[in-house]
Design an enzyme around this catalytic site. Structure first.
Site, PDB file in Angstrom:
ATOM      1  N   ASP A 145       5.902  -0.227   6.020  1.00 30.96           N
ATOM      2  CA  ASP A 145       4.711  -0.987   6.393  1.00 30.96           C
ATOM      3  C   ASP A 145       4.986  -2.490   6.255  1.00 30.96           C
ATOM      4  O   ASP A 145       4.681  -3.270   7.154  1.00 30.96           O
ATOM      5  CB  ASP A 145       3.539  -0.562   5.483  1.00 30.96           C
ATOM      6  N   LYS A 169       5.245  -5.674   9.148  1.00 30.68           N
ATOM      7  CA  LYS A 169       4.539  -6.953   9.069  1.00 30.68           C
ATOM      8  C   LYS A 169       5.524  -8.119   9.079  1.00 30.68           C
ATOM      9  O   LYS A 169       5.253  -9.166   9.686  1.00 30.68           O
ATOM     10  CB  LYS A 169       3.669  -6.979   7.808  1.00 30.68           C
ATOM     11  N   GLY A 173      -8.983  -3.955   4.068  1.00 35.08           N
ATOM     12  CA  GLY A 173     -10.413  -3.816   3.818  1.00 35.08           C
ATOM     13  C   GLY A 173     -11.197  -4.074   5.076  1.00 35.08           C
ATOM     14  O   GLY A 173     -10.797  -4.866   5.925  1.00 35.08           O
ATOM     15  N   LYS A 203      -0.984  -3.281  13.475  1.00 31.84           N
ATOM     16  CA  LYS A 203       0.352  -3.777  13.109  1.00 31.84           C
ATOM     17  C   LYS A 203       1.466  -2.863  13.600  1.00 31.84           C
ATOM     18  O   LYS A 203       2.553  -3.321  13.924  1.00 31.84           O
ATOM     19  CB  LYS A 203       0.484  -3.975  11.607  1.00 31.84           C
ATOM     20  N   ILE A 217      -6.577 -12.862   5.482  1.00 37.01           N
ATOM     21  CA  ILE A 217      -5.891 -14.148   5.351  1.00 37.01           C
ATOM     22  C   ILE A 217      -5.551 -14.679   6.742  1.00 37.01           C
ATOM     23  O   ILE A 217      -4.928 -13.977   7.519  1.00 37.01           O
ATOM     24  CB  ILE A 217      -4.588 -14.011   4.530  1.00 37.01           C
ATOM     25  N   GLY A 238     -12.968   1.590  19.704  1.00 39.79           N
ATOM     26  CA  GLY A 238     -12.991   2.085  18.327  1.00 39.79           C
ATOM     27  C   GLY A 238     -14.209   1.557  17.595  1.00 39.79           C
ATOM     28  O   GLY A 238     -14.588   0.397  17.754  1.00 39.79           O
TER      29      GLY A 238
END
Lengths: 430, 430
Positions: free
Chosen positions: B202, B206, B303, B106, B137, B11
């Site tokens: 979503d 996680k 991001g 994820k 993070i 990718g």
């Protein structure tokens, strides 16, 4: 490749015994992570006769640092003895003996970090110091990992648990400074002599460590502008709340083309800022990176097990480097020359609380001082409640230079209608 | 020991090109850290003809995954192609080919994490997935490092940037849900079909990843109790504020002797809680560890560059393990058997907003329902403002079981004076 790693532990107090316990309890896990066993071989203490519980057998204790330094089987020294000169000396000699060092000692790292890191590089040794700042928060590692792929531009943080505890009790329980300090002492959050904490020196040392690392430049303790929490006057916490702010003792560091600025001082944080809600003995550091943006790390700033956890993390990292043969390759030498900003290069917003005689025209007189210094005002409030001797005027500026701020304060002081500059603060935010 | 490490990149979108850029710009630093050079050897893309800028030369692109899998010089595969089945397949085949894998996916990790991690262990490969949760993070690494010397007992976090952005705009700018969602879509924080975000799926994925890792047990998506943000009714954000709370879409996971509980739902956070001030598209996760106590990690949840930074961190870790010969030794096999709590084992405080007919005795009637279910009340408020058809009663309970909460709601519904259960929330805190 080595088939085992042996550690010499210097000091067996609350942190040292915690490190021994963690290494003992997790030995299987460590062997899996590293491929070889890791164990403590010798523990240097002052007094062999002291009764000690824990996982270390009696014959491993010694009073002689040389026994560790001269043992070719010991690869790594963990310094958790505390204090300054003896600890500094022990770290220096360990590095000269070619042994990697893990330390929790912020005083030594703030005073002698650059020389010791240089010495470590010269001797191809690691010198790791995660536990020296922010107790259990993995700050140093995160900054170092971050640095590999990002450029840190600023840090803002609450790095002293004692002052944060005191301010929290003053704000949320309306305690006096004296009562809050007494409670902090009782709970073990403040030393018998709290001056290093309340005067901001402890925080300044930590900011020296964080700023040197983040900006890859030399930062000296003298470079840090320090105002202690005694500058916070009666009623200021409540006044801040009226305007939507919380006062915190905060460290800040910033770097741009003009140089660096590092400060420790009481700061007005907007209540919506994450640092405004960091309470009690907790620490938190806000990091601004070019790629990652804003990140914040929050946790216990001190304590036996949190600190021991950080030390153990460093031990694992040092072992990895030893096994890979990349120990002492952290590139400690500062990348950038030391360049400290002057007051007319440091920009911030400021809060001024001025006690004035309640006379006609006083507001015009004072605002003209701000105009004269080209400082634009975001907020002007005349406090309705009169003091015995006058009224309070509150000014919150837009961004001005620290030099403008100082010049304005000087002119205000020289104005006959001004009774007193009751207090002034940097205000966080744009 | 290996004298170089070669990577196959799957990718080349926003994250993939970011990873390539970081690895390219920091190659000298990486060589110092690891002792050997690290470079991308092949990049698998769908369309060779697409115009691409960046650091990868044209001849390194291929459309064939086999070219990567059959290349014995490629040690590590970085999967940033996104999607589910093709990505899952590519990860599986890479591991079977004996190559370590770093992924930011994820969906795949939440669906097939346990099988893929098992496969990684069987093939003595690493499978690292830092970027799958919390963007920039360093959460997974911190939890894994923490696990080596601590026991994680609970997690609470804002792990979906879209819903947090929407709630922030609704609260601070008084926008409607629709307007806030439109703004999120425009800024690229929400997908064209936002249902996975706003319905909590979503975030649930996680939380599956975080809870499995933290508690070393199998957690299935079905184990997560999920309430979407559509359960937040008009006026609830303002009502929460009146009581000193902020509503956040939050994930929570907890483990004790009775088992685990994992949930994603709108939660009342006291305004003094650090998560209450996490705004806009930011993520933050609160971690409770036995030794370290409370820590929190805050930052951009998504991001290109933040995510690429996390992927690169994993690449460095995987390279270290390869060089040490300890790849695939992370002990992924869950240590504890899957044991999910029933509703009468889950304890929390609850906020109930009940619309009732404004009749004499209604308050007594309703409080007797709480007494009947042995639920003690911390706050009872009758809202002075009448609806067209009645009054609002607010109840905030002390800790009760989820079963008690459900039983009380059922009894309230069956009470003739009750017009509607307007809304109900879990309340964070003791």
């Amino acid at each position: 490749m080595k088939n085992e790693i042996n550690i010499g532990l210097l000091g067996y107090g609350v942190v040292g015994s915690g490190v021994a316990t963690i290494l003992h309890n997790h030995q299987e896990d460590l062997r899996h992570k590293l491929g070889v066993p890791v164990s403590i071989k010798k523990v240097v203490v002052k007094d062999l006769e002291k009764k000690r519980n824990g996982v270390i057998s009696k014959e491993m204790f010694t009073t002689s640092l040389d026994e560790v330094l001269n043992d070719p089987e010991i690869d790594l020294v963990v310094e958790v003895m505390g204090g300054t000169s003896a600890a500094q000396e022990a770290i220096r000699r360990s590095l000269e003996a070619g042994k990697g060092v893990v330390t929790a000692n912020k005083d030594v790292m703030a005073e002698s970090g650059p020389e010791l890191l240089k010495l470590a590089d010269e001797n191809k040794c690691d010198l790791l110091y995660e536990a020296s700042v922010g107790g259990g928060i993995p700050l140093i590692r995160t900054l170092e990992d971050g640095l590999a792929s990002d450029r840190i531009t600023a840090l803002t943080g609450i790095v002293n648990g004692t002052t944060n505890f005191i301010l929290t009790k003053m704000k949320h329980e309306n305690k006096t400074y004296e009562d809050a300090l007494a409670e902090a002492t009782e709970l073990g959050f403040a030393e018998a002599d709290p001056s290093a904490d309340v005067d901001g020196i402890d925080a300044a040392r930590k900011m020296v460590i964080l700023a040197s690392l983040s900006f890859s430049t030399e930062v000296r303790l003298d470079d840090v502008f320090v105002r202690g929490m005694k500058e916070i006057k009666d009623g200021d916490l409540q006044l801040a709340e009226q305007f939507g702010y919380t006062i915190k003792m905060a460290g800040s560091a910033r770097k741009d083309e003009e140089g660096i600025e590092v400060a420790v001082e009481p700061v007005f944080f907007p209540n919506s800022h994450p640092l405004a809600t960091v309470n009690n003995e907790f620490n938190a550091v806000y990091v601004y990176g070019d790629a990652v943006g804003e990140t914040m790390f929050y946790g216990p700033g001190a304590g036996s097990m949190p600190t021991a956890t950080s030390v153990t993390g460093d031990v694992v990292a040092a072992c990895r480097n030893l096994l890979l043969g990349v120990n002492g390759k952290r590139l400690h030498a500062p990348q950038y020359e030391r360049k400290v900003k002057s007051d007319d290069q440091k920009y911030a917003r400021y809060f001024h609380r001025i006690t004035v005689r309640d006379e006609v025209g006083v507001l015009t007189e004072l605002t003209s001082i701000y105009s004269h210094h080209k400082a634009s005002l975001a907020t002007v409030v005349q406090d309705s409640e009169l003091h015995e001797e006058g009224a309070d005027l509150i000014f919150i500026t837009h961004k001005i230079s620290r030099q403008q701020h100082l010049d304005i304060l000087q002119d205000l002081k020289d104005t006959p209608t001004v009774i007193d500059i009751s207090s002034h603060y940097r205000v966080e935010g744009e």
